[in-house]
Motif scaffolding. Structure first.
Motif, PDB file in Angstrom:
ATOM      1  N   CYS A 125       0.733  -1.215   0.003  1.00  0.00           N
ATOM      2  CA  CYS A 125      -0.027   0.156  -0.157  1.00  0.00           C
ATOM      3  C   CYS A 125       0.918   1.144   0.017  1.00  0.00           C
ATOM      4  O   CYS A 125       0.679   2.123  -0.725  1.00  0.00           O
ATOM      5  CB  CYS A 125      -0.861  -0.043   1.303  1.00  0.00           C
ATOM      6  SG  CYS A 125      -2.222   1.306   1.208  1.00  0.00           S
ATOM      7  N   LEU A 126       2.059   1.350   0.851  1.00  0.00           N
ATOM      8  CA  LEU A 126       2.784   2.414   0.887  1.00  0.00           C
ATOM      9  C   LEU A 126       3.448   2.574  -0.494  1.00  0.00           C
ATOM     10  O   LEU A 126       3.862   3.673  -1.001  1.00  0.00           O
ATOM     11  CB  LEU A 126       3.901   2.235   1.947  1.00  0.00           C
ATOM     12  CG  LEU A 126       3.544   2.170   3.434  1.00  0.00           C
ATOM     13  CD1 LEU A 126       4.401   1.912   4.204  1.00  0.00           C
ATOM     14  CD2 LEU A 126       2.746   3.669   3.521  1.00  0.00           C
ATOM     15  N   ALA A 127       3.879   1.349  -1.112  1.00  0.00           N
ATOM     16  CA  ALA A 127       4.558   1.266  -2.427  1.00  0.00           C
ATOM     17  C   ALA A 127       3.585   2.051  -3.495  1.00  0.00           C
ATOM     18  O   ALA A 127       4.037   2.881  -4.371  1.00  0.00           O
ATOM     19  CB  ALA A 127       5.157   0.059  -2.680  1.00  0.00           C
ATOM     20  N   LYS A 128       2.443   1.757  -3.659  1.00  0.00           N
ATOM     21  CA  LYS A 128       1.468   2.110  -4.376  1.00  0.00           C
ATOM     22  C   LYS A 128       1.215   3.379  -4.326  1.00  0.00           C
ATOM     23  O   LYS A 128       1.316   4.389  -5.082  1.00  0.00           O
ATOM     24  CB  LYS A 128       0.005   1.435  -4.021  1.00  0.00           C
ATOM     25  CG  LYS A 128      -1.062   1.791  -5.015  1.00  0.00           C
ATOM     26  CD  LYS A 128      -2.336   1.094  -4.797  1.00  0.00           C
ATOM     27  CE  LYS A 128      -3.364   1.417  -5.611  1.00  0.00           C
ATOM     28  NZ  LYS A 128      -4.081   2.776  -5.160  1.00  0.00           N
ATOM     29  N   LEU A 129       1.089   4.163  -2.830  1.00  0.00           N
ATOM     30  CA  LEU A 129       0.801   5.575  -2.831  1.00  0.00           C
ATOM     31  C   LEU A 129       2.096   6.334  -3.477  1.00  0.00           C
ATOM     32  O   LEU A 129       2.074   7.437  -3.713  1.00  0.00           O
ATOM     33  CB  LEU A 129       0.940   5.899  -1.321  1.00  0.00           C
ATOM     34  CG  LEU A 129      -0.251   5.374  -0.507  1.00  0.00           C
ATOM     35  CD1 LEU A 129      -0.298   5.620   0.948  1.00  0.00           C
ATOM     36  CD2 LEU A 129      -1.611   5.994  -1.177  1.00  0.00           C
ATOM     37  N   ALA A 130       3.422   5.746  -3.412  1.00  0.00           N
ATOM     38  CA  ALA A 130       4.644   6.448  -3.808  1.00  0.00           C
ATOM     39  C   ALA A 130       4.623   6.165  -5.379  1.00  0.00           C
ATOM     40  O   ALA A 130       4.893   7.104  -6.070  1.00  0.00           O
ATOM     41  CB  ALA A 130       5.878   5.776  -3.306  1.00  0.00           C
ATOM     42  N   ARG A 162       9.678  -0.763 -17.082  1.00  0.00           N
ATOM     43  CA  ARG A 162       8.627   0.580 -17.135  1.00  0.00           C
ATOM     44  C   ARG A 162       8.373   1.248 -15.722  1.00  0.00           C
ATOM     45  O   ARG A 162       7.528   2.208 -15.760  1.00  0.00           O
ATOM     46  CB  ARG A 162       7.367   0.286 -17.706  1.00  0.00           C
ATOM     47  CG  ARG A 162       7.581  -0.363 -19.397  1.00  0.00           C
ATOM     48  CD  ARG A 162       6.291  -0.880 -19.749  1.00  0.00           C
ATOM     49  NE  ARG A 162       6.633  -1.363 -21.143  1.00  0.00           N
ATOM     50  CZ  ARG A 162       7.051  -2.478 -21.693  1.00  0.00           C
ATOM     51  NH1 ARG A 162       7.791  -3.182 -20.591  1.00  0.00           N
ATOM     52  NH2 ARG A 162       7.422  -2.735 -22.859  1.00  0.00           N
ATOM     53  N   LEU A 163       8.827   0.755 -14.610  1.00  0.00           N
ATOM     54  CA  LEU A 163       8.741   1.205 -13.300  1.00  0.00           C
ATOM     55  C   LEU A 163       9.238   2.368 -13.253  1.00  0.00           C
ATOM     56  O   LEU A 163      10.685   2.548 -13.680  1.00  0.00           O
ATOM     57  CB  LEU A 163       8.928   0.361 -12.253  1.00  0.00           C
ATOM     58  CG  LEU A 163       8.317   0.130 -10.900  1.00  0.00           C
ATOM     59  CD1 LEU A 163       6.762  -0.135 -11.074  1.00  0.00           C
ATOM     60  CD2 LEU A 163       9.056  -0.811 -10.062  1.00  0.00           C
ATOM     61  N   ALA A 215      15.661   1.472  -4.452  1.00  0.00           N
ATOM     62  CA  ALA A 215      15.427   0.580  -3.434  1.00  0.00           C
ATOM     63  C   ALA A 215      13.789   0.261  -3.485  1.00  0.00           C
ATOM     64  O   ALA A 215      13.434  -0.980  -3.051  1.00  0.00           O
ATOM     65  CB  ALA A 215      15.511   1.610  -2.024  1.00  0.00           C
ATOM     66  N   LEU A 216      13.065   0.946  -4.109  1.00  0.00           N
ATOM     67  CA  LEU A 216      11.599   0.648  -4.126  1.00  0.00           C
ATOM     68  C   LEU A 216      11.439  -0.504  -5.292  1.00  0.00           C
ATOM     69  O   LEU A 216      10.692  -1.311  -5.077  1.00  0.00           O
ATOM     70  CB  LEU A 216      10.732   1.953  -4.607  1.00  0.00           C
ATOM     71  CG  LEU A 216       9.267   1.726  -4.765  1.00  0.00           C
ATOM     72  CD1 LEU A 216       8.807   1.089  -3.353  1.00  0.00           C
ATOM     73  CD2 LEU A 216       8.598   3.093  -4.863  1.00  0.00           C
TER      74      LEU A 216
END
Length: 409
Positions: free
Chosen positions: A11-16, A80-81, A86-87
């Protein structure tokens, strides 16, 4: 399956990740994106198939991607990210955790919070694969896609280009479910049936499959013997209200879609119970089947490539408020689409509650109702805030930051 801590990290990764990728996503992609919904896709199809666009002469390709979430190439996603190293490493580990042993380099986490976003990243651009033919010819919702064809278009060329695009990402088209359909024959998409009549009139109604699944849910509750009519009515009401709200931009004139038969069958079930009068059964059925007004085609699509992250707060606040109706909509218009407690705009994802100023929930006079954020509502009723000091926002001073007074301040 992801654990609770895995879901929290995703969820935190999605917000970023979401704000960066929202700037690159195609404007005709509507699935699992903030500020966009299935009704945007519905309205886009309506616009392309209406009589002024010669919808009766068009065909559509109903595109189905075979096991989309299970076959997405990990390399296609990672290339494509848009994220720090780190993420990216964390996302890579998510992709490798719990994958199928048969396809170690494919698939997204099953039930993962970030999976729909990763699928959108991989599929982004599929809407413009045949852009050289004509702009704005397709609409996509997650892995479901509709392509509009003019009479002179060659469907096989369109499908071939799509297949090449998907092959680079480890996916393929399902030949059994992908088909070319004349608009006059009708097709199903996102729970709706779209059809252009011979006269050129466009009609959108709930699909047979969607209605059957809904009816099955209602009948399973109405026919059960585990609880009485009062409890049944309470359980059926949110299902009916949700179904009618989802289809409130369809043509609901037919007897089937107006739920007359289902209403009558439920009435007979309620009446069959002991000590149940006709008038009581009618009252419970009315409670179980709440009415929701519908207006065919009256929906405004998201403007172009607009995103909730583009800092246009006024646009998104007004759009968010249009999702509400009745007393809530009236209060929002009166307050100029801002919270009556904190004075901030309502944004996509914000839950809006109606607050009764005098604390009497039976007093539904307009001057006693104020629309506020859900968290503001919770703060008021926690006993910390002074509810009686809430004031209605001044329309002439919509930017005023303080709309209330607190004790000792």
């Amino acid at each position: 399956m992801p654990t609770i801590s895995d879901r929290a990290w995703q969820c935190l990764a999605k917000l970023a990740l979401e704000p960066a990728h929202e700037a690159t996503f195609n404007e005709r992609s509507y699935g699992f994106r903030p500020g966009r919904s299935a009704k945007d896709a519905q309205q886009y199809i309506r616009i392309n198939l209406r009589s002024s666009c010669n919808g009766k002469d068009k065909r559509v390709i109903e595109l189905d991607i075979k096991k989309c979430f299970d076959r997405i190439s990990h390399k296609a996603i990672m290339d494509r990210l848009i994220a720090p190293q780190a993420l990216k490493l964390g996302i890579f580990r998510c992709l490798k955790a719990g994958i199928s042993l048969k396809f170690p380099e494919q698939g997204t986490p099953q039930g993962g919070v970030v999976s729909p976003l990763l699928a959108n990243i991989a599929l982004n651009g599929i809407e413009d694969v045949n852009k050289s033919y004509r702009r704005g010819y397709a609409v996509r919702y997650a892995d479901d896609m509709i392509i509009f064809l003019q009479p002179q278009d060659d469907a096989s060329k369109f499908i071939k280009n799509i297949e090449e695009f998907l092959a680079e990402r480890g996916m393929e088209i399902s030949p059994e479910k992908t088909k070319v359909t004349p608009a006059t024959d009708g097709f199903d998409f996102l729970g709706w049936n779209f059809k252009v009549q011979r006269s050129g009139k466009f009609v959108c109604t709930p699909s047979v499959e969607n209605y059957t699944a809904f009816r099955k849910k209602v009948k399973s509750i109405a026919n059960t013997s585990h609880y009485g009519a009062e409890t049944k009515a309470q359980k059926i009401a949110p299902i009916v209200r949700g179904w009618r709200n989802y289809h409130d931009r369809c043509n609901m004139d037919s007897t089937k879609d107006s739920l007359w038969f289902l209403n009558h069958a439920t009435f007979k079930k309620f009446l069959a119970e002991k000590k149940m009068t006709k008038y009581r059964a009618e009252a419970l059925v009315k409670k179980a089947f709440p009415s929701v007004s519908w207006t065919e085609g009256k929906f405004v699509c998201v403007k172009g490539g607009k995103s909730p992250f583009d800092d246009d707060i006024a646009y998104w606040s007004k759009r968010q408020c249009k999702l509400y109706f009745g007393e809530t909509a009236t209060a929002l218009r009166k307050q100029n689409h801002i919270c009556g407690y904190c004075g901030l705009n309502f944004l996509p994802g914000d839950d809006i509650n109606l607050h009764h100023k005098d604390g009497n929930h039976d007093n539904w006079k307009k001057n006693n109702l104020v629309a506020i954020h859900m968290h503001c509502h919770q703060y008021i009723h926690s006993g910390t805030a002074q509810a009686e000091n809430i004031q209605e926002p001044d329309v002439a001073k919509a930017t005023r930051p303080v709309l209330k007074e607190r004790c000792g301040r």
